[in-house]
Design a protein around this motif. Structure first.
Motif, short mmCIF file in Angstrom:
data_model
loop_
_atom_site.label_atom_id
_atom_site.label_comp_id
_atom_site.label_asym_id
_atom_site.label_seq_id
_atom_site.Cartn_x
_atom_site.Cartn_y
_atom_site.Cartn_z
N GLN A 128 -3.14 -5.56 -13.25
CA GLN A 128 -3.43 -6.97 -13.49
C GLN A 128 -4.12 -7.60 -12.29
OE1 GLN A 128 -3.09 -8.65 -16.35
NE2 GLN A 128 -2.36 -6.79 -17.33
N SER A 129 -3.73 -7.16 -11.10
CA SER A 129 -4.37 -7.68 -9.88
C SER A 129 -5.86 -7.38 -9.86
CB SER A 129 -3.72 -7.07 -8.64
OG SER A 129 -2.35 -7.43 -8.55
N ILE A 130 -6.24 -6.24 -10.43
CA ILE A 130 -7.64 -5.84 -10.44
C ILE A 130 -8.40 -6.51 -11.59
CG2 ILE A 130 -9.20 -3.87 -10.77
CD1 ILE A 130 -7.02 -2.18 -9.37
N ILE A 131 -7.76 -6.56 -12.76
CA ILE A 131 -8.42 -7.11 -13.95
C ILE A 131 -8.65 -8.61 -13.84
CG2 ILE A 131 -8.09 -7.56 -16.41
CD1 ILE A 131 -6.60 -4.86 -16.54
N ILE A 132 -7.66 -9.34 -13.34
CA ILE A 132 -7.77 -10.80 -13.25
C ILE A 132 -8.75 -11.15 -12.13
CG2 ILE A 132 -6.51 -12.93 -12.72
CD1 ILE A 132 -4.02 -11.59 -13.95
N ARG A 133 -9.68 -12.01 -12.45
CA ARG A 133 -10.71 -12.39 -11.48
C ARG A 133 -10.18 -13.51 -10.57
NH1 ARG A 133 -16.08 -13.90 -14.27
NH2 ARG A 133 -14.68 -15.19 -15.52
N ALA A 134 -10.24 -13.27 -9.29
CA ALA A 134 -9.82 -14.27 -8.31
C ALA A 134 -10.67 -14.12 -7.06
CB ALA A 134 -8.34 -14.11 -7.98
N TYR A 135 -10.96 -15.26 -6.42
CA TYR A 135 -11.78 -15.26 -5.20
C TYR A 135 -11.11 -14.43 -4.10
CZ TYR A 135 -14.08 -17.09 -1.01
OH TYR A 135 -14.73 -17.22 0.21
N ARG A 136 -9.79 -14.61 -3.94
CA ARG A 136 -9.02 -13.82 -2.99
C ARG A 136 -7.71 -13.39 -3.66
NH1 ARG A 136 -13.07 -13.13 -0.74
NH2 ARG A 136 -13.66 -13.66 1.42
N LYS A 137 -7.21 -12.21 -3.23
CA LYS A 137 -5.99 -11.66 -3.82
C LYS A 137 -4.98 -11.34 -2.73
CE LYS A 137 -8.62 -10.03 -7.77
NZ LYS A 137 -8.94 -8.94 -8.72
N ALA A 138 -3.73 -11.72 -2.98
CA ALA A 138 -2.67 -11.55 -1.98
C ALA A 138 -1.52 -10.77 -2.59
CB ALA A 138 -2.18 -12.91 -1.47
N GLY A 139 -0.81 -10.06 -1.74
CA GLY A 139 0.37 -9.31 -2.16
C GLY A 139 1.38 -9.31 -1.03
N ILE A 140 2.44 -8.57 -1.23
CA ILE A 140 3.46 -8.40 -0.19
C ILE A 140 3.23 -7.05 0.48
CG2 ILE A 140 5.93 -8.14 0.25
CD1 ILE A 140 6.40 -10.14 -2.02
N ASP A 141 3.28 -7.04 1.78
CA ASP A 141 2.91 -5.84 2.53
C ASP A 141 3.81 -4.66 2.19
OD1 ASP A 141 1.56 -4.24 4.30
OD2 ASP A 141 2.74 -4.86 6.03
N CYS A 142 3.18 -3.57 1.84
CA CYS A 142 3.85 -2.26 1.72
C CYS A 142 2.75 -1.22 1.86
CB CYS A 142 4.62 -2.12 0.41
SG CYS A 142 3.61 -1.75 -1.03
N GLU A 143 3.15 -0.01 2.08
CA GLU A 143 2.20 1.07 2.35
C GLU A 143 1.13 1.18 1.27
OE1 GLU A 143 2.28 5.99 2.69
OE2 GLU A 143 4.15 4.83 2.59
N TYR A 144 1.50 0.91 0.01
CA TYR A 144 0.59 1.15 -1.10
C TYR A 144 -0.19 -0.09 -1.54
CZ TYR A 144 3.04 5.57 -1.30
OH TYR A 144 3.57 6.80 -0.97
#
Length: 348
Positions: A128-144
């Motif tokens: 979903q993070s890839i499919i949804i169009r957004a100017y910038r994308k954020a997540g919670i830090d983890c190795e992957y």
């Protein structure tokens, strides 16, 4: 799911994330986000406890950025219903149900910011993070997640989930203070029976016990609940449960004269209203721990041996005792141990 299948799924998720990291190779932004912020889409996790612990972020986003349009994507019908009446959300989406409508709505929009609330790799959330169009994308830090997102919330893995979610504010250049992050339950319908019962509790201080749990390893036994309530004959208790434990709830109410019979609740908001009338809640490691946080009710939480459950989902912003089982099974916590801790919290 067997342990073998679980490990197989974990390897697949990690492999999928690793492949995307090699393809996308997004550089990690180090400075706070200063781009447009008219809209944000948040990927909400599937369980009630996770949903409750997301509410502080929703509230803070609206307070800090009043003009922002908040879109929340849910991955289960249960969390969709939970968020339906949340006044901080502008648009609520659900990946379950009419898939065509969901993708038609999402793919025709472009958001300023996307936030993935998972702190570990999830195939569906990354997709979903890839499919949804957004100017910038954020997540919670983890190795992957490195290389997939523009911004990462850099907090220790064992940070309490409500604080970890609110870490998005730091990416937006805003401070994150624990006191700002108390969760809440969005308003839902309340039956006349519940309203009448709540009124009846005004002059009857009682202790709540939640006998339901989110998984087989988290249940405390009926025998233990009986021992606990019988150890305090001068105190009044009330039993909270999911529909699956309806019969056990009725048995406890019949066999213990100091348990006040209570009507069944139809939603977490009704449950929250009842918990808010108790002086203390005893519960296994479930969403009920976080329901108590909403009202500031002291908690005795019963946890298995897994360290990540004790840290990430610990009681938050309330007086509490955490009792840890010597095994993965909550039922291995003795009734005597809980009785001692309850006496301490009651001031004996």
């Amino acid at each position: 799911m067997s342990e073998k299948d679980w490990k197989k799924q974990r390897r697949f998720r990690q492999g999928f994330a690793s492949l995307l990291q090699k393809i996308l190779k997004k550089p990690l932004q180090q400075t706070p986000y200063t781009g447009p912020l008219h809209s944000v889409v948040i990927l909400a996790q599937e369980k009630y406890g996770d949903a409750i612990l997301l509410t502080p972020l929703l509230k803070q986003l609206k307070q800090q950025f009043p003009a922002i349009a908040i879109h929340v994507v849910t991955f289960s019908k249960a969390t969709y219903e939970f968020f339906r009446s949340d006044r901080h959300i502008d648009t609520l989406h659900c990946t379950k149900g009419n898939v065509w409508n969901y993708y038609r709505q999402m793919l025709t929009k472009r958001f300023d910011l996307l936030f993935n609330t998972k702190d570990h790799p999830s195939t569906s959330f990354i997709l979903q993070s890839i499919i949804i169009r957004a100017y910038r994308k954020a997540g919670i830090d983890c190795e992957y997640h490195r290389g997939i997102y523009d911004y990462l919330v850099d907090l220790d893995f064992h940070t309490q989930i409500a604080l970890k979610n609110c870490g998005l504010l730091s990416i937006l250049g805003k401070p994150v203070l624990s006191d700002m992050c108390r969760p809440y339950i969005p308003p839902m319908p309340v039956s006349p029976a519940i309203l009448q019962f709540i009124t009846s509790l005004s002059d009857r201080p009682c202790i709540g016990i939640n006998i339901s749990a989110g998984g087989a390893t988290r249940y405390w036994t009926e025998e233990n609940w009986l021992k606990l309530t019988r150890a305090f004959p001068e105190r009044q208790f009330l039993v909270l449960s999911a529909p699956t434990e309806r019969e056990q709830k009725a048995r406890l109410e019949r066999h213990c004269p100091n348990i006040i019979p209570s009507p069944e609740t139809a939603n977490l908001y009704e449950t929250n209203l009842i918990v808010g009338k108790t002086v203390l809640l005893v519960t296994p490691d479930t969403a009920m721990v976080h329901v108590a946080s909403c009202s500031g009710i002291p908690v005795i939480g019963l946890y298995g041996i897994a360290a990540q459950d004790q840290s990430r989902f610990r009681p938050f912003l309330v007086t509490h005792r955490m009792l840890i089982s010597p095994t993965a099974l909550v039922k291995d916590i003795t009734a005597e141990h809980v009785i001692v801790e309850l006496n301490l919290l009651l001031g004996k």
